[in-house]
Enzyme design. Structure first.
Site, PDB file in Angstrom:
ATOM      1  N   GLN A   1      -5.443  11.333  -4.992  1.00 39.99           N
ATOM      2  CA  GLN A   1      -4.491  10.323  -4.504  1.00 39.99           C
ATOM      3  C   GLN A   1      -4.479  10.265  -2.968  1.00 39.99           C
ATOM      4  O   GLN A   1      -3.462   9.944  -2.340  1.00 39.99           O
ATOM      5  CB  GLN A   1      -3.079  10.599  -5.035  1.00 39.99           C
ATOM      6  CG  GLN A   1      -2.884  10.217  -6.489  1.00 39.99           C
ATOM      7  CD  GLN A   1      -3.134   8.735  -6.779  1.00 39.99           C
ATOM      8  OE1 GLN A   1      -3.402   7.938  -5.896  1.00 39.99           O
ATOM      9  NE2 GLN A   1      -3.042   8.359  -8.039  1.00 39.99           N
ATOM     10  N   SER A   2      -5.597  10.551  -2.352  1.00 38.67           N
ATOM     11  CA  SER A   2      -5.680  10.604  -0.886  1.00 38.67           C
ATOM     12  C   SER A   2      -5.448   9.232  -0.235  1.00 38.67           C
ATOM     13  O   SER A   2      -6.140   8.249  -0.554  1.00 38.67           O
ATOM     14  CB  SER A   2      -7.072  11.109  -0.505  1.00 38.67           C
ATOM     15  OG  SER A   2      -7.347  10.828   0.844  1.00 38.67           O
ATOM     16  N   ASN A   3      -4.487   9.192   0.685  1.00 39.33           N
ATOM     17  CA  ASN A   3      -4.286   7.973   1.486  1.00 39.33           C
ATOM     18  C   ASN A   3      -5.488   7.744   2.399  1.00 39.33           C
ATOM     19  O   ASN A   3      -5.925   6.625   2.611  1.00 39.33           O
ATOM     20  CB  ASN A   3      -3.035   8.105   2.359  1.00 39.33           C
ATOM     21  CG  ASN A   3      -1.784   8.248   1.535  1.00 39.33           C
ATOM     22  OD1 ASN A   3      -1.575   7.497   0.591  1.00 39.33           O
ATOM     23  ND2 ASN A   3      -0.941   9.223   1.869  1.00 39.33           N
TER      24      ASN A   3
ATOM     25  N   ALA B   1      -8.603   8.581   1.957  1.00 32.51           N
ATOM     26  CA  ALA B   1      -9.782   8.055   1.259  1.00 32.51           C
ATOM     27  C   ALA B   1      -9.622   6.562   0.989  1.00 32.51           C
ATOM     28  O   ALA B   1     -10.544   5.772   1.233  1.00 32.51           O
ATOM     29  CB  ALA B   1      -9.985   8.831  -0.045  1.00 32.51           C
TER      30      ALA B   1
END
Ligand SMILES: Cc1ncc(COP(=O)(O)O)c(C=O)c1O
Length: 353
Positions: A84-86, A88
């Site tokens: 859930q990386s912002n 990325a």
């Protein structure tokens, strides 16, 4: 301050920058929360950096990280993060804007449900990124799986380069000296806004810290400008304090070197707050839930359970303990991350019960 701003701008302007976001982001007072808490509380709205609906701190970093790539014929960009990386997702969006194909290696800190993609992982799919999920294998720590993802990314980059497809590697969180320059520039932007507000001054800035790139850039900007504001960096994950502070100091000094400045960051102004990350990265807690509800119900604004909610909870705790004196003027730097409000229930915790 005017001269310091002009000199800092001249140093920053020498670096190539892709124009991705909308700056300056708004700076305004939170009137109702200020009255409730008895402090003079301002917010810097980096949830509004653009370039799409979701904004956040990564856009500032990506403007410098990708500044030179468009002209250099890069075809692919590889980066890393949690599922859930912002960072990325924002990297994938920035790549699309610049005509580059994004490749993401995402460690499954929270296991995604392939049949029901949510939040950033869903947006990664919408953006058409090449997504590689890296599960945490039995016996592996999160850090081991991340290391493995870096090796997988390096192998993919080698293959792409060998096939005549030039590829750029972007570190996790965009936390290189080039990425962190974005937050040195952000401090200059803030200083300009403060001038317009008749020299308004903050005793402290509160923000969320993860990889440390934002923190490093802020301290570089603070040093460039000769500001005396303390910066309280509220961690979203467990850290070993001495080694993290050293890493951030070194990165901050590297930003100043890159800009050609002989100034150094001030270690005394680096306040790392490790009281809010529990029980772990992407794991909710009650204080963050309370902070999210308070900001929403008093001001109609959103912070998230992974980063900004925990940072705001750190600020609220410091008001309650008297660490922030009544009547003090403080800034909450909103670094974005709103998509986490639509993530898996494990990340949302009490918010969706
Ligand atoms: C919304 C949000 N706030 C803060 C941070 C922390 O920034 P940094 O990794 O530069 O420390 C991140 C990092 O991913 C983020 O997504």
């Amino acid at each position: 301050m005017k001269n310091a701003i002009r000199e800092a701008r001249a140093l920053l302007d020498r670096l190539p920058r892709a124009r991705l976001g909308f700056f300056p982001t708004p700076l305004h007072r939170l009137d109702r929360l200020s009255a409730l808490l008895g402090v003079n509380l301002y917010i810097k709205r980096d949830d509004f950096t653009g370039m799409n609906l979701f904004g956040g701190n990564k856009v500032r970093k990506l403007e410098y990280l990708l500044g030179a790539t468009a002209a250099s014929g890069v075809k692919y960009a590889i980066t890393y993060g949690a599922t859930q990386s912002n960072h990325a997702m924002e990297t994938a969006a920035a790549c699309r804007r610049l005509g580059i194909t994004p490749v993401l290696y995402l460690t499954a800190v929270v296991q995604p449900d392939a049949a029901s993609l949510r939040a950033n992982l869903l947006l990664d799919r919408v953006l058409g990124a090449e997504v590689h999920i890296v599960p945490i294998e039995p016996g592996e720590t999160e850090a081991d799986a991340e290391e493995r993802s870096f090796r997988m990314g390096a192998a993919r980059a080698e293959a792409l380069n060998a096939a005549g497809q030039p590829c750029v590697d972007i570190p996790m969180g965009g936390a290189s000296e080039l990425g962190s320059v974005g937050f040195a520039a952000a401090m200059v932007e803030l200083a300009e806004q403060l001038q317009e507000l008749n020299g308004l001054r903050f005793s402290r800035i509160y923000h969320s810290t993860g990889t440390g790139g934002t923190m490093a850039g802020m301290h570089a900007g603070r040093a460039l400008l000769g500001m005396d504001t303390a910066i309280v960096s509220v961690s979203a994950s467990p850290k070993d304090k001495p080694s993290y502070l050293k890493k951030v100091y070194d990165l901050s000094a590297a930003v100043l070197d890159l800009l050609g400045s002989e100034r150094r960051p001030d270690p005394a102004a680096m306040r790392l707050n490790l009281t809010q990350w529990h029980p772990g990265y992407e794991q909710p807690n009650e204080a963050a839930t309370e902070a999210i509800l308070m900001l929403a119900r008093e001001e109609g604004l959103f912070v998230d359970p992974v980063y900004t909610g925990k940072a705001l909870a750190g600020l609220l705790a410091d008001v309650r303990s008297g660490e922030i004196a009544q009547g003090d003027t403080v800034l909450f730097w909103h670094t974005g991350g709103a998509t986490a409000l639509f993530a898996e229930p494990e990340i949302l915790g009490g918010l969706c019960r």
